[in-house]
Design an enzyme around this catalytic site. Sequence first.
Site, PDB file in Angstrom:
ATOM      1  N   HIS A  27      -3.712   7.087   1.291  1.00 40.57           N
ATOM      2  CA  HIS A  27      -3.949   5.783   0.654  1.00 40.57           C
ATOM      3  C   HIS A  27      -5.363   5.339   1.019  1.00 40.57           C
ATOM      4  O   HIS A  27      -5.785   5.429   2.165  1.00 40.57           O
ATOM      5  CB  HIS A  27      -2.922   4.774   1.156  1.00 40.57           C
ATOM      6  N   CYS A  87       0.809  -1.230   0.000  1.00 39.84           N
ATOM      7  CA  CYS A  87       0.000   0.000   0.000  1.00 39.84           C
ATOM      8  C   CYS A  87       0.838   1.274   0.000  1.00 39.84           C
ATOM      9  O   CYS A  87       0.408   2.303  -0.504  1.00 39.84           O
ATOM     10  CB  CYS A  87      -0.948   0.007   1.196  1.00 39.84           C
ATOM     11  N   ASN A 130      -9.930  -0.533  -2.477  1.00 36.89           N
ATOM     12  CA  ASN A 130      -8.525  -0.323  -2.150  1.00 36.89           C
ATOM     13  C   ASN A 130      -7.686  -0.867  -3.303  1.00 36.89           C
ATOM     14  O   ASN A 130      -7.656  -2.064  -3.536  1.00 36.89           O
ATOM     15  CB  ASN A 130      -8.217  -1.065  -0.837  1.00 36.89           C
TER      16      ASN A 130
HETATM   17  O1  UT7 Z   1      -4.572  -1.233   2.503  1.00 35.78           O
HETATM   18  C1  UT7 Z   1      -3.968  -2.259   3.211  1.00 35.78           C
HETATM   19  C2  UT7 Z   1      -4.168  -2.051   4.639  1.00 35.78           C
HETATM   20  N1  UT7 Z   1      -5.418  -2.623   5.037  1.00 35.78           N
HETATM   21  C3  UT7 Z   1      -6.190  -1.975   5.858  1.00 35.78           C
HETATM   22  O2  UT7 Z   1      -5.877  -0.862   6.206  1.00 35.78           O
HETATM   23  C4  UT7 Z   1      -7.428  -2.692   6.384  1.00 35.78           C
HETATM   24  C5  UT7 Z   1      -7.686  -2.253   7.795  1.00 35.78           C
HETATM   25  N2  UT7 Z   1      -8.816  -2.987   8.386  1.00 35.78           N
HETATM   26  C6  UT7 Z   1     -10.062  -2.795   7.978  1.00 35.78           C
HETATM   27  O3  UT7 Z   1     -10.313  -1.997   7.089  1.00 35.78           O
HETATM   28  C7  UT7 Z   1     -11.169  -3.519   8.713  1.00 35.78           C
HETATM   29  O4  UT7 Z   1     -10.610  -4.246   9.782  1.00 35.78           O
HETATM   30  C8  UT7 Z   1     -11.975  -4.482   7.805  1.00 35.78           C
HETATM   31  C9  UT7 Z   1     -12.822  -3.693   6.851  1.00 35.78           C
HETATM   32  C10 UT7 Z   1     -11.033  -5.403   7.056  1.00 35.78           C
HETATM   33  C11 UT7 Z   1     -12.906  -5.343   8.661  1.00 35.78           C
HETATM   34  O5  UT7 Z   1     -13.766  -4.516   9.416  1.00 35.78           O
HETATM   35  P1  UT7 Z   1     -13.903  -4.757  10.982  1.00 35.78           P
HETATM   36  O6  UT7 Z   1     -14.908  -3.792  11.447  1.00 35.78           O
HETATM   37  O7  UT7 Z   1     -12.554  -4.681  11.591  1.00 35.78           O
HETATM   38  O8  UT7 Z   1     -14.519  -6.225  11.042  1.00 35.78           O
HETATM   39  P2  UT7 Z   1     -13.918  -7.558  11.689  1.00 35.78           P
HETATM   40  O9  UT7 Z   1     -12.797  -8.082  10.869  1.00 35.78           O
HETATM   41  O10 UT7 Z   1     -13.704  -7.340  13.151  1.00 35.78           O
HETATM   42  O11 UT7 Z   1     -15.153  -8.546  11.490  1.00 35.78           O
HETATM   43  C12 UT7 Z   1     -16.409  -8.321  12.139  1.00 35.78           C
HETATM   44  C13 UT7 Z   1     -17.390  -9.375  11.673  1.00 35.78           C
HETATM   45  C14 UT7 Z   1     -16.850 -10.809  11.788  1.00 35.78           C
HETATM   46  O12 UT7 Z   1     -17.931 -11.638  12.194  1.00 35.78           O
HETATM   47  P3  UT7 Z   1     -18.103 -12.080  13.749  1.00 35.78           P
HETATM   48  O13 UT7 Z   1     -16.850 -12.830  14.068  1.00 35.78           O
HETATM   49  O14 UT7 Z   1     -18.244 -10.798  14.493  1.00 35.78           O
HETATM   50  O15 UT7 Z   1     -19.339 -12.904  13.691  1.00 35.78           O
HETATM   51  C15 UT7 Z   1     -16.458 -11.148  10.380  1.00 35.78           C
HETATM   52  O16 UT7 Z   1     -16.547 -12.539  10.119  1.00 35.78           O
HETATM   53  O17 UT7 Z   1     -17.699  -9.197  10.297  1.00 35.78           O
HETATM   54  C16 UT7 Z   1     -17.515 -10.437   9.593  1.00 35.78           C
HETATM   55  N3  UT7 Z   1     -17.098 -10.138   8.215  1.00 35.78           N
HETATM   56  C17 UT7 Z   1     -17.966  -9.901   7.216  1.00 35.78           C
HETATM   57  N4  UT7 Z   1     -19.308  -9.905   7.172  1.00 35.78           N
HETATM   58  C18 UT7 Z   1     -19.884  -9.629   5.995  1.00 35.78           C
HETATM   59  C19 UT7 Z   1     -15.835 -10.000   7.733  1.00 35.78           C
HETATM   60  N5  UT7 Z   1     -15.881  -9.691   6.434  1.00 35.78           N
HETATM   61  C20 UT7 Z   1     -17.182  -9.623   6.091  1.00 35.78           C
HETATM   62  C21 UT7 Z   1     -17.849  -9.347   4.889  1.00 35.78           C
HETATM   63  N6  UT7 Z   1     -19.209  -9.359   4.887  1.00 35.78           N
HETATM   64  N7  UT7 Z   1     -17.197  -9.059   3.751  1.00 35.78           N
END
Ligand code: UT7
Length: 349
Positions: free
Chosen positions: A276, A114, A306
């Site tokens: 970014h 990134c 992204n």
């Molecule tokens: O550019 C490279 C650098 N990358 C980044 O900067 C990414 C930084 N992180 C993020 O942007 C966020 O952490 C994400 C967007 C990747 C995820 O969002 P989050 O609010 O941190 O969600 P999480 O990973 O804590 O997941 C919450 C819930 C989980 O379910 P449970 O365990 O709470 O039942 C996941 O399984 O959301 C679920 N989940 C989804 N649900 C529907 C994860 N991905 C999805 C999805 N659709 N696509």
Amino acid sequence: MPKSIIAGIGMYVPENIVTNNDLLQYMDTSDEWIKERTGIKERRYAHRTEETTTTMAIEASKIAIERAGITAQDIDFIVFATLSPDYYFPGCGVLLQRAMQMKEIGALDVRNQCSGFVYALSVADQFIKTGMYKNILVVGAEKHSFGLDFSTRGRNVSVIFGDGAGAVLLQPTEDNNRGILSTHLHSDGESAEILAMYNPGTHANYWGTKNYASFNDAPIADMFMSHAMIDNAQNFPFMDGPSVFKKAVVKFPEVIMEALEKNGYLPKDIHMLIPHQANLRIAQYVQQRLGLKDEQVYNNIQHYGNTTAASVPIALCEAWEQGKIKEGNLVCLAAFGSGFTWASALLKW
Ligand code: UT7
């Protein structure tokens, strides 16, 4: 010593628009979840067989070169940032050199994910400042759609990423009021495995499995690429999203402030911050931490997702095309991602 100016800028995104709802046919997700957690409404996917990372880079480069008023044959160095190269090796730089019929110039590939474009820009800036080169093409391009896990297992990663390319043409200027003022590069490999694509690679699980949360039941990787890796979905990127998020919201403001302080500026002096495009929530948090107004920050993750190394040049290009960046404006580029690596560049447009 001369400074570097962006003499031309271009971008390219594939025609194919993929909405959040389009992804429902592959995985259990929802438009609401994706919009709420990331801000993304849609992204672009390259044509599967007729577009590559390099072909998208060519399209962006043509525009940057034309806007700089030169030709491909005038270019004397290429710096190409990507994590999704056409080949594992050689890098995309030489493919760009060949396709655009450039001279037998140097072509350097940067793999800093990134923050790849800001790293690439910084490298190019040093060559301009020393007087070694006069026309450097700096590119960020990605074809993510070719290498994502589109099953529900991979949804936390796959919904985020999109394809595209951006390019700038860097030239020297003796004008003291314009150009790149400084660049700032950082890394911390402690968390290398929490946002990574392990395979193909030579690691043979050497670095331990403590961070390989999703791969604990996977066999020892004793080959560069094997059937077992594919059977265990080890050939896809892995991301511990929340951990990346927590680090990003600290390092983004830090590296932006480092650039401002180095040059005697305050956040209020920024005409345009191009962060970014990792997640709209991260960009909004950074904006709030620095006390920036909406018109001081450009975001387009809503439409492209992204695009990793391409995100900064695409956003910079759009902001400029929309007249939001004018000559003399103070522009800050900042990025954070896998590695971790993070970086910023402060420039007078
Ligand atoms: O550019 C490279 C650098 N990358 C980044 O900067 C990414 C930084 N992180 C993020 O942007 C966020 O952490 C994400 C967007 C990747 C995820 O969002 P989050 O609010 O941190 O969600 P999480 O990973 O804590 O997941 C919450 C819930 C989980 O379910 P449970 O365990 O709470 O039942 C996941 O399984 O959301 C679920 N989940 C989804 N649900 C529907 C994860 N991905 C999805 C999805 N659709 N696509």
